[in-house]
Enzyme design. Structure first.
Site, mmCIF file in Angstrom:
data_model
loop_
_atom_site.group_PDB
_atom_site.id
_atom_site.type_symbol
_atom_site.label_atom_id
_atom_site.label_comp_id
_atom_site.label_asym_id
_atom_site.label_seq_id
_atom_site.Cartn_x
_atom_site.Cartn_y
_atom_site.Cartn_z
ATOM 1 C CG HIS A 122 35.378 47.521 36.532
ATOM 2 N ND1 HIS A 122 34.451 47.769 35.531
ATOM 3 C CD2 HIS A 122 35.455 46.231 36.724
ATOM 4 C CE1 HIS A 122 33.844 46.485 35.406
ATOM 5 N NE2 HIS A 122 34.428 45.506 36.317
ATOM 6 C CG HIS A 210 40.987 41.104 33.893
ATOM 7 N ND1 HIS A 210 40.618 40.042 35.012
ATOM 8 C CD2 HIS A 210 39.828 41.309 33.208
ATOM 9 C CE1 HIS A 210 39.257 39.718 34.854
ATOM 10 N NE2 HIS A 210 38.863 40.527 33.637
#
Length: 267
Positions: A122, A210
């Site tokens: 995620h 990220h």
């Protein structure tokens, strides 16, 4: 050496376990009876332990046993009625992405053998915060209202970067976003507004968006930054069709609070 960027996880990984479960609130009995009339006597017999063990209490949260969570330590202690909450954009890994990980992880483990692959992937839009049980639904409704105007968009995450959590008790290898940063900043701005409404911690000032790929217990920056990071970046750059593989469509925002998930599709 520059300090590794921080990631918005709790030490126990808010994305892979519920930090707490809701505490039930007992209601006082009515105790009503007619004037001049004594209430009927009642006697409560103890419930056998064998029966109680069949129904674990929903008021008790998970034990703070780090051995059960790969050595992870909770950032905040468990309290009844508190729910660890995290907002993120999920990424469903396909077969090609797993093929890339199957090359990256063994190389990284040559430098830090304790590394393990993330159980799910995620991109965080918030830090892990604590919500009281009765705040969850109002919080989610406000969040849905804030996210309602956002459209789907593509982003690319292809820059290898090393991260730690705030307590330096966990280290992560991640793929940093190289395109789509502006859209994520807009979303975080709205998420932060929700956090402020509920007097919760907002996201980092200069976030590094990220997707985390792997993690290990402890501060492993010395082992992973430098040569290891460079070798991993070369693998990513040279991997077949990596440009298309690491271009991801953001389709929904998800809020995880304890063991509950709330999805907010983007337009």
């Amino acid at each position: 050496m520059n300090a590794a960027p921080l990631v918005g996880y709790s030490s126990s990984g808010s994305e892979d376990e519920a930090e707490a479960v809701a505490a039930g609130r007992s209601k006082p009995g009515s105790g009503l009876h007619r004037c001049g009339q004594n209430p009927l006597p009642s006697q409560r017999f103890p419930v056998p332990d064998s029966v109680l063990n069949m129904f674990p209490s929903t008021e008790e949260g998970p034990e703070d046993d780090s051995a059960r969570h790969g050595g992870r330590i909770r950032t905040f202690p468990h309290e009844r009625g508190n729910w660890a909450t995290h907002i993120y954009i999920p990424y469903e890994a396909n077969e090609e992405f797993q093929d890339l990980l199957d090359v990256l992880l063994p190389r990284a483990q040559m430098f830090a053998p304790r590394l393990v692959q993330m159980e799910e992937f995620h991109l965080s839009l918030s830090q892990s915060v604590v919500l009281r049980h009765h705040w969850i639904l109002p919080f989610v409704q406000v969040l849905k209202d804030r996210m309602a105007s956002f459209q789907r968009f593509f982003f690319t995450a292809n820059r290898v970067k090393i991260y730690t959590n705030q307590e330096k008790t966990r280290t992560f290898i991640g793929l940093e976003v190289s395109s789509g940063h502006a859209q994520f900043l807009d979303m975080v701005s709205e998420v932060d507004r929700v956090m402020k409404e509920f007097d919760l911690t907002t996201f980092y000032q200069d976030p590094s968006f990220h997707v985390s790929l792997a993690w290990c217990v402890g501060d492993a920056r010395l082992q992973l930054e430098g040569q290891c990071q460079q070798e991993l970046q070369e693998i990513v750059d040279e991997f077949e069709d990596s440009e298309m593989l690491l271009r991801v469509l953001a389709e929904q925002v998800r809020c995880k609070s304890g063991n509950k998930f709330f999805s907010m599709p983007l337009k």
